[in-house]
Enzyme design. Structure first.
Site, PDB file in Angstrom:
ATOM      1  N   ALA A   8       2.953  13.023   8.371  1.00 59.76           N
ATOM      2  CA  ALA A   8       3.658  14.297   8.137  1.00 59.76           C
ATOM      3  C   ALA A   8       3.069  15.016   6.927  1.00 59.76           C
ATOM      4  O   ALA A   8       3.778  15.685   6.184  1.00 59.76           O
ATOM      5  CB  ALA A   8       5.152  14.030   7.940  1.00 59.76           C
ATOM      6  N   ASP A  19       6.122   9.361   9.693  1.00 61.29           N
ATOM      7  CA  ASP A  19       5.343   9.031   8.495  1.00 61.29           C
ATOM      8  C   ASP A  19       5.856   7.720   7.940  1.00 61.29           C
ATOM      9  O   ASP A  19       6.971   7.283   8.264  1.00 61.29           O
ATOM     10  CB  ASP A  19       5.463  10.141   7.433  1.00 61.29           C
ATOM     11  CG  ASP A  19       4.274  10.158   6.469  1.00 61.29           C
ATOM     12  OD1 ASP A  19       3.374  11.011   6.634  1.00 61.29           O
ATOM     13  OD2 ASP A  19       4.248   9.305   5.556  1.00 61.29           O
ATOM     14  N   ASN A  71     -10.015  10.843   9.328  1.00 60.68           N
ATOM     15  CA  ASN A  71     -11.432  10.612   9.030  1.00 60.68           C
ATOM     16  C   ASN A  71     -11.675   9.207   8.504  1.00 60.68           C
ATOM     17  O   ASN A  71     -10.756   8.602   7.949  1.00 60.68           O
ATOM     18  CB  ASN A  71     -11.892  11.620   7.969  1.00 60.68           C
ATOM     19  CG  ASN A  71     -12.296  12.939   8.604  1.00 60.68           C
ATOM     20  OD1 ASN A  71     -12.931  12.948   9.652  1.00 60.68           O
ATOM     21  ND2 ASN A  71     -11.930  14.040   7.958  1.00 60.68           N
ATOM     22  N   HIS A  79     -18.979  14.491  13.374  1.00 59.21           N
ATOM     23  CA  HIS A  79     -18.267  15.433  12.524  1.00 59.21           C
ATOM     24  C   HIS A  79     -18.976  15.506  11.175  1.00 59.21           C
ATOM     25  O   HIS A  79     -19.253  14.483  10.572  1.00 59.21           O
ATOM     26  CB  HIS A  79     -16.841  14.923  12.346  1.00 59.21           C
ATOM     27  CG  HIS A  79     -15.943  15.894  11.661  1.00 59.21           C
ATOM     28  ND1 HIS A  79     -16.033  17.243  11.837  1.00 59.21           N
ATOM     29  CD2 HIS A  79     -14.915  15.688  10.807  1.00 59.21           C
ATOM     30  CE1 HIS A  79     -15.102  17.830  11.127  1.00 59.21           C
ATOM     31  NE2 HIS A  79     -14.417  16.913  10.490  1.00 59.21           N
TER      32      HIS A  79
HETATM   33  N1  LIG Z   1     -11.153  15.529  12.229  1.00 56.97           N
HETATM   34  C1  LIG Z   1     -11.152  16.578  11.430  1.00 56.97           C
HETATM   35  O1  LIG Z   1     -11.870  17.537  11.649  1.00 56.97           O
HETATM   36  C2  LIG Z   1     -10.226  16.604  10.252  1.00 56.97           C
HETATM   37  C3  LIG Z   1      -9.886  17.814   9.637  1.00 56.97           C
HETATM   38  C4  LIG Z   1      -8.966  17.803   8.574  1.00 56.97           C
HETATM   39  C5  LIG Z   1      -8.433  16.595   8.114  1.00 56.97           C
HETATM   40  N2  LIG Z   1      -8.832  15.431   8.724  1.00 56.97           N
HETATM   41  C6  LIG Z   1      -8.301  14.135   8.306  1.00 56.97           C
HETATM   42  O2  LIG Z   1      -6.926  14.078   8.690  1.00 56.97           O
HETATM   43  C7  LIG Z   1      -6.247  13.169   7.837  1.00 56.97           C
HETATM   44  C8  LIG Z   1      -4.964  13.826   7.310  1.00 56.97           C
HETATM   45  O3  LIG Z   1      -5.260  14.908   6.447  1.00 56.97           O
HETATM   46  P1  LIG Z   1      -4.082  15.620   5.631  1.00 56.97           P
HETATM   47  O4  LIG Z   1      -4.692  16.724   4.876  1.00 56.97           O
HETATM   48  O5  LIG Z   1      -2.922  15.886   6.528  1.00 56.97           O
HETATM   49  O6  LIG Z   1      -3.687  14.425   4.628  1.00 56.97           O
HETATM   50  P2  LIG Z   1      -2.264  14.212   3.902  1.00 56.97           P
HETATM   51  O7  LIG Z   1      -2.538  13.256   2.807  1.00 56.97           O
HETATM   52  O8  LIG Z   1      -1.628  15.518   3.616  1.00 56.97           O
HETATM   53  O9  LIG Z   1      -1.382  13.462   5.032  1.00 56.97           O
HETATM   54  C9  LIG Z   1      -1.576  12.157   5.449  1.00 56.97           C
HETATM   55  C10 LIG Z   1      -0.209  11.553   5.747  1.00 56.97           C
HETATM   56  O10 LIG Z   1      -0.398  10.251   6.326  1.00 56.97           O
HETATM   57  C11 LIG Z   1       0.691   9.462   5.895  1.00 56.97           C
HETATM   58  N3  LIG Z   1       0.430   8.037   6.087  1.00 56.97           N
HETATM   59  C12 LIG Z   1      -0.367   7.212   5.353  1.00 56.97           C
HETATM   60  N4  LIG Z   1      -0.294   5.959   5.836  1.00 56.97           N
HETATM   61  C13 LIG Z   1       0.539   5.992   6.906  1.00 56.97           C
HETATM   62  C14 LIG Z   1       1.009   5.011   7.802  1.00 56.97           C
HETATM   63  N5  LIG Z   1       0.615   3.736   7.720  1.00 56.97           N
HETATM   64  N6  LIG Z   1       1.882   5.389   8.758  1.00 56.97           N
HETATM   65  C15 LIG Z   1       2.305   6.669   8.854  1.00 56.97           C
HETATM   66  N7  LIG Z   1       1.894   7.645   8.028  1.00 56.97           N
HETATM   67  C16 LIG Z   1       1.019   7.309   7.051  1.00 56.97           C
HETATM   68  C17 LIG Z   1       0.852   9.845   4.428  1.00 56.97           C
HETATM   69  O11 LIG Z   1       2.118   9.447   3.923  1.00 56.97           O
HETATM   70  C18 LIG Z   1       0.665  11.353   4.493  1.00 56.97           C
HETATM   71  O12 LIG Z   1       1.903  12.028   4.644  1.00 56.97           O
HETATM   72  C19 LIG Z   1      -7.259  12.772   6.745  1.00 56.97           C
HETATM   73  O13 LIG Z   1      -7.864  11.540   7.117  1.00 56.97           O
HETATM   74  C20 LIG Z   1      -8.282  13.890   6.818  1.00 56.97           C
HETATM   75  O14 LIG Z   1      -9.547  13.498   6.330  1.00 56.97           O
HETATM   76  C21 LIG Z   1      -9.703  15.418   9.766  1.00 56.97           C
END
Ligand SMILES: NC(=O)c1ccc[n+]([C@@H]2O[C@H](COP(=O)([O-])OP(=O)(O)OC[C@H]3O[C@@H](n4cnc5c(N)ncnc54)[C@H](O)[C@@H]3O)[C@@H](O)[C@H]2O)c1
Length: 316
Positions: free
Chosen positions: A16, A39, A126, A181
């Protein structure tokens, strides 16, 4: 008389955070499905879900957002979006991050897949291509139901820069970006157009090269501006487009990470390729002809994924 409610279409979004909450917002606001936001942090998904629910009367949609820490609430989802993970912290190597996020993705996918055994999984966490391998193994799903989001975002960034450079509407552009990516993506300018005209007819080679470079560094450019955190509006819009194509069975061709089994000369690796998305997930991997240079760049991309997969050990 009150009868029991029929279940409605449900999408689970795990994580979330910035990307997850924005995906949830777009999915309900566009009327695609109810959303369950999960989350590990208590209160976070509940608070964001309530906030999103309170926007519904103003936005004029009737879909529900539920926040939870319990996977039982996700049962029967048609799509599971995986955004949970941690960002790289100071002193943490790429491999440390790889294994930490692999453990997170494994755990969340095992739990969510058990409650929604027919779902399509969209991986966002990622390093993307490697996390797709983790999700495939943890879910035990067939390859057409585990898909990575990267190409739609990279293509959108490329299109944005083309529209800025030429002063045309973003919606007037189309672009195709293949491969992994980030650093190893393979943009295909000859398949990128404005109003159907290839950009190779509209721009000088150096201009196109500049756009390719900027797209490759698209994520890093935003990180350096934000100082903390990374991009989420465009990534969430990209996840939304894929979710819409799947839930509404649109048969749309989009660039996504899919497990290749011989296609493009690659076996057993997730790499970004054009796929057709429908209710079943990837219903076709579209093979297009590549020039020798493009094929070489594509194989470099695949080699980079293989390296990460080897570092994943038991997770892949
Ligand atoms: N594929 C793509 O093109 C792309 C683009 C943007 C972001 N991302 C990736 O997406 C991911 C999320 O990015 P974000 O900006 O939302 O990060 P964020 O830190 O805002 O959100 C991540 C969430 O994951 C939750 N989390 C961690 N461990 C968990 C678990 N075991 N169970 C449930 N929830 C858990 C955290 O509490 C947090 O709320 C990152 O890995 C980022 O690198 C990928």
């Amino acid at each position: 008389m009150t009868r029991e409610r029929m279940p409605r279409r449900k999408v689970t979004v795990i994580g979330a955070g910035n990307v997850g909450a924005t995906v949830a917002q777009r999915i309900v606001a566009s009327g695609i499905a109810d959303v369950v936001l999960v989350d590990i942090v208590e209160g976070l998904p509940q608070g964001k879900a309530l906030d999103l629910a309170e926007a519904a009367p103003l936005l004029g949609h009737d879909l529900q957002v539920v926040g939870t820490n319990d996977y039982a609430d996700t049962a029967g989802s048609v799509v599971i979006v995986v955004t949970s993970g941690i960002a790289r912290q100071p002193g943490m190597s790429r491999d440390d991050l790889l294994l930490k996020n692999a453990a997170i993705v494994k755990s969340v996918v095992e739990q969510a897949a058990a409650y929604s055994p027919s779902a399509v999984i969209i991986v966002v966490t990622n390093p993307l291509d490697a996390m797709c391998h983790v999700a495939l193994k943890a879910s035990g799903f067939p390859r057409w139901r585990v898909i990575g989001m990267a190409g739609v975002l990279d293509s959108a960034r490329f299109r944005t820069f083309v529209s800025m450079e030429l002063g045309v509407a973003p919606s007037n552009t189309s672009a195709f970006v293949l491969g992994g990516h980030g650093d190893t993506m393979v943009p295909l300018p000859r398949y990128s157009t404005v109003g159907g005209v290839p950009i190779t007819e509209l721009m000088a080679a150096e201009q196109i090269e500049g756009i390719i470079e900027r797209t490759r560094n698209g994520g890093a450019e935003i990180v350096s501006l934000l100082k903390s955190g990374s991009a989420y509006y465009a990534p969430a819009a990209a996840v939304w487009e894929m979710t819409d194509a799947i839930v509404n069975d649109r048969h749309k061709i989009l660039p996504c990470a899919a497990l290749l089994k011989g296609e493009y000369g690659v076996d057993g690796l997730f790499v970004g390729v054009p796929v057709r998305l429908s209710r079943v997930g990837v219903d076709q991997i579209v093979e297009i002809g590549l020039t020798d240079d493009e094929q070489r760049a594509f194989m470099r991309s695949a080699a980079a994924v293989r390296e990460l997969v080897e570092a994943l050990g038991e997770y892949a």
